[in-house]
Write an enzyme that holds these catalytic residues in place. Structure first.
Site, PDB file in Angstrom:
ATOM      1  N   ARG A  59       0.908  -1.127   0.309  1.00 58.50           N
ATOM      2  CA  ARG A  59       0.171   0.128   0.071  1.00 58.50           C
ATOM      3  C   ARG A  59       0.804   1.206   0.013  1.00 58.50           C
ATOM      4  O   ARG A  59       1.522   1.357   0.904  1.00 58.50           O
ATOM      5  CB  ARG A  59      -0.751   0.004   1.272  1.00 58.50           C
ATOM      6  CG  ARG A  59      -1.619   1.198   1.460  1.00 58.50           C
ATOM      7  CD  ARG A  59      -2.695   1.244   2.677  1.00 58.50           C
ATOM      8  NE  ARG A  59      -3.860   0.676   1.803  1.00 58.50           N
ATOM      9  CZ  ARG A  59      -5.069   0.467   2.343  1.00 58.50           C
ATOM     10  NH1 ARG A  59      -5.458   1.456   3.287  1.00 58.50           N
ATOM     11  NH2 ARG A  59      -6.145  -0.136   1.797  1.00 58.50           N
ATOM     12  N   HIS A  72      -6.816   0.372  -6.897  1.00 54.69           N
ATOM     13  CA  HIS A  72      -7.131  -0.671  -5.821  1.00 54.69           C
ATOM     14  C   HIS A  72      -7.734  -1.796  -6.220  1.00 54.69           C
ATOM     15  O   HIS A  72      -9.063  -2.105  -5.949  1.00 54.69           O
ATOM     16  CB  HIS A  72      -7.972   0.333  -4.866  1.00 54.69           C
ATOM     17  CG  HIS A  72      -8.222  -0.211  -3.355  1.00 54.69           C
ATOM     18  ND1 HIS A  72      -7.442  -1.216  -3.040  1.00 54.69           N
ATOM     19  CD2 HIS A  72      -9.114   0.100  -2.278  1.00 54.69           C
ATOM     20  CE1 HIS A  72      -7.485  -1.343  -1.656  1.00 54.69           C
ATOM     21  NE2 HIS A  72      -8.553  -0.617  -1.113  1.00 54.69           N
ATOM     22  N   GLN A  94      -9.854  -4.206  -3.801  1.00 55.44           N
ATOM     23  CA  GLN A  94     -11.139  -3.723  -3.680  1.00 55.44           C
ATOM     24  C   GLN A  94     -11.898  -4.085  -4.845  1.00 55.44           C
ATOM     25  O   GLN A  94     -13.024  -4.514  -4.467  1.00 55.44           O
ATOM     26  CB  GLN A  94     -11.047  -2.078  -3.482  1.00 55.44           C
ATOM     27  CG  GLN A  94     -12.642  -1.620  -2.918  1.00 55.44           C
ATOM     28  CD  GLN A  94     -13.041  -1.902  -1.592  1.00 55.44           C
ATOM     29  OE1 GLN A  94     -12.055  -1.709  -0.709  1.00 55.44           O
ATOM     30  NE2 GLN A  94     -14.117  -2.632  -1.468  1.00 55.44           N
ATOM     31  N   ASP A 151     -17.166   7.038  -2.411  1.00 60.06           N
ATOM     32  CA  ASP A 151     -16.124   6.810  -1.662  1.00 60.06           C
ATOM     33  C   ASP A 151     -15.915   8.055  -1.206  1.00 60.06           C
ATOM     34  O   ASP A 151     -16.593   9.160  -1.369  1.00 60.06           O
ATOM     35  CB  ASP A 151     -14.681   6.512  -2.597  1.00 60.06           C
ATOM     36  CG  ASP A 151     -13.587   6.248  -1.886  1.00 60.06           C
ATOM     37  OD1 ASP A 151     -13.757   6.037  -0.625  1.00 60.06           O
ATOM     38  OD2 ASP A 151     -12.482   5.917  -2.533  1.00 60.06           O
ATOM     39  N   CYS A 190     -16.324   1.302  -0.408  1.00 60.94           N
ATOM     40  CA  CYS A 190     -15.101   0.610  -0.063  1.00 60.94           C
ATOM     41  C   CYS A 190     -14.839   0.700   1.404  1.00 60.94           C
ATOM     42  O   CYS A 190     -14.370  -0.190   2.084  1.00 60.94           O
ATOM     43  CB  CYS A 190     -14.194   1.170  -0.724  1.00 60.94           C
ATOM     44  SG  CYS A 190     -13.577   2.883  -0.636  1.00 60.94           S
ATOM     45  N   ARG A 194     -13.465  -8.636   0.888  1.00 57.65           N
ATOM     46  CA  ARG A 194     -11.801  -8.480   0.630  1.00 57.65           C
ATOM     47  C   ARG A 194     -11.089  -9.931   0.991  1.00 57.65           C
ATOM     48  O   ARG A 194     -10.317 -10.139   0.209  1.00 57.65           O
ATOM     49  CB  ARG A 194     -11.837  -7.218   1.357  1.00 57.65           C
ATOM     50  CG  ARG A 194     -12.061  -5.960   1.368  1.00 57.65           C
ATOM     51  CD  ARG A 194     -11.580  -5.380  -0.307  1.00 57.65           C
ATOM     52  NE  ARG A 194     -10.221  -5.504  -0.156  1.00 57.65           N
ATOM     53  CZ  ARG A 194      -9.307  -4.402   0.277  1.00 57.65           C
ATOM     54  NH1 ARG A 194      -9.919  -3.612   0.889  1.00 57.65           N
ATOM     55  NH2 ARG A 194      -8.131  -4.334   0.163  1.00 57.65           N
TER      56      ARG A 194
HETATM   57  N1   CP Z   1     -11.241  -0.367   1.858  1.00 61.69           N
HETATM   58  C1   CP Z   1     -10.181  -0.151   2.346  1.00 61.69           C
HETATM   59  O1   CP Z   1      -9.140  -0.590   1.651  1.00 61.69           O
HETATM   60  O2   CP Z   1      -9.930  -0.063   3.632  1.00 61.69           O
HETATM   61  P1   CP Z   1      -8.600   0.231   4.501  1.00 61.69           P
HETATM   62  O3   CP Z   1      -8.069   1.384   4.078  1.00 61.69           O
HETATM   63  O4   CP Z   1      -9.182   0.009   5.851  1.00 61.69           O
HETATM   64  O5   CP Z   1      -7.748  -1.027   4.220  1.00 61.69           O
HETATM   65  N1  NVA Z   2     -10.103   6.479  -2.259  1.00 60.39           N
HETATM   66  C1  NVA Z   2      -9.742   6.193  -0.961  1.00 60.39           C
HETATM   67  C2  NVA Z   2      -9.777   4.772  -0.598  1.00 60.39           C
HETATM   68  C3  NVA Z   2      -9.720   4.282   0.851  1.00 60.39           C
HETATM   69  C4  NVA Z   2      -9.781   2.895   1.087  1.00 60.39           C
HETATM   70  C5  NVA Z   2      -8.161   6.698  -0.407  1.00 60.39           C
HETATM   71  O1  NVA Z   2      -7.233   6.377  -1.490  1.00 60.39           O
HETATM   72  O2  NVA Z   2      -7.827   6.977   0.407  1.00 60.39           O
END
Ligand code: CP
Ligand code: NVA
Length: 319
Positions: free
Chosen positions: A107, A134, A137, A228, A267, A295
């Site tokens: 990440r 992502h 997701q 989102d 998400c 997930r």
């Molecule tokens: N949806 C998602 O990726 O959640 P987190 O940021 O908690 O991993």
């Molecule tokens: N678009 C959001 C998704 C979090 C799971 C971000 O990148 O923060």
């Protein structure tokens, strides 16, 4: 520790477009269980490391538990605790971790960093969220829609930012034959290179893609409404971004334009009262916690496919 010539990475969901339907079916079969599941340990003896430059609840827990269920050892590597980004390059980190691990999830802030890690790792690298994509997701989201089968119409409507989550939802949605519409404020449209890939997939599957700045037009008749947060992690400094989303809240008035049996999706984490109201996210149409659970199942399918493809096919044949 795999052979770099044959390793496969997951940078964006279209890396597995051809197998996406099978990957999702596998996740659904595995979730709903059979006697095989208890003995099926395709990651036995393997270690999967997960690097986080940003916070996470769902991704971190679902990878740790999912890897364990598959018989593997999960390691969580928080960016503050490792040398990456301080005294060690991405390339050297990739080379070192590949000597210990059988797969890496990452990440990160910059998508190019995920590509760089994948380029230098000799084991599969899975993008666990970057600024551009992502994919995990999207796999869970399309799995959640598939679980509802014919009871949900195939029109997915996105309301909000043209962001990482939307990019992979779009790529996965059109790969599986859904029609996708989206409404973003002017200036927050999806990335053009992602759109171009999505249009090319849609041309093959017969899906349609339409974009506008009008949430009502976008959700009209939709079977799925997805939103989102307006300001993603790492964008907190973008001046005036939140204000640009006035009028893009998913609330009871907006969802009244959708199909009555629509699914509400997010998400998570959600900023209640901003992009969505409590009345919508807590309604019977909301499947946000199914998405969160899925997930794990979808990632178990992806991990098996990328780290032990022979076992993935074996389960398909047995399941
Ligand atoms: N949806 C998602 O990726 O959640 P987190 O940021 O908690 O991993
Ligand atoms: N678009 C959001 C998704 C979090 C799971 C971000 O990148 O923060």
């Amino acid at each position: 520790m795999s052979d770099s010539d044959s390793k496969r990475d997951l940078m964006a969901i279209d890396d597995v477009s051809d197998e996406l339907a099978g990957l999702i079916d596998w996740g659904i079969d595995f979730k709903h269980g059979s006697d095989i599941n208890y003995d099926f340990k395709p990651l036995d003896g393997m270690s999967i490391g997960s690097i986080y430059e940003k916070p996470s609840t769902r991704t971190r827990v679902s990878f740790e538990v999912g890897v364990s269920k598959l018989g593997g050892q999960p390691l969580t590597l928080l960016s503050n605790d490792i040398q990456l980004g301080k005294s060690e390059s991405i390339a050297d980190t990739a080379a070192v971790l590949s000597r210990y691990l059988d797969g890496i999830t990452y990440r990160c802030f910059r998508h190019d960093d995920a590509e760089e890690l994948a380029k230098h790792a000799t084991v599969p690298v899975i993008n666990a969220l970057s600024d551009l994509h992502h994919p995990c997701q999207a796999a869970a989201d399309l799995m959640t829609i598939a679980e509802h089968g014919e009871s949900v119409n195939g029109h997915i409507a996105w309301v909000g930012d043209g962001n990482n989550v939307f990019h992979d939802l779009l790529l996965a949605g059109v790969a599986l034959g859904h029609d996708v519409s989206y409404a973003t404020p002017a200036g927050f449209e999806p990335d053009e290179s992602v759109m171009s890939r999505a249009r090319s997939i849609a041309a093959d599957t017969g899906s349609s893609i339409s974009g506008s700045n009008d949430p009502v037009e976008t959700v009209s008749g939709a079977g799925v409404i997805y939103t989102d947060i307006f300001v993603s992690m790492g964008e907190e400094h973008v001046e005036g971004k939140f204000d640009a989303f006035r009028g893009f809240q998913v609330n009871e008035e907006l969802v009244s334009h959708a199909d009555p049996d629509y699914l509400f999706m997010h998400c998570l984490p959600a900023h209640r009262g901003e992009e969505v109201t409590d009345a919508v996210i807590d309604s019977p149409n909301s499947v946000v916690f199914d998405q969160a659970e899925n997930r794990m199942w979808a990632q178990m399918s992806l991990l098996t496919y990328l780290c032990n493809e022979a076992a993935w096919h074996t389960y398909r044949d047995l399941g």
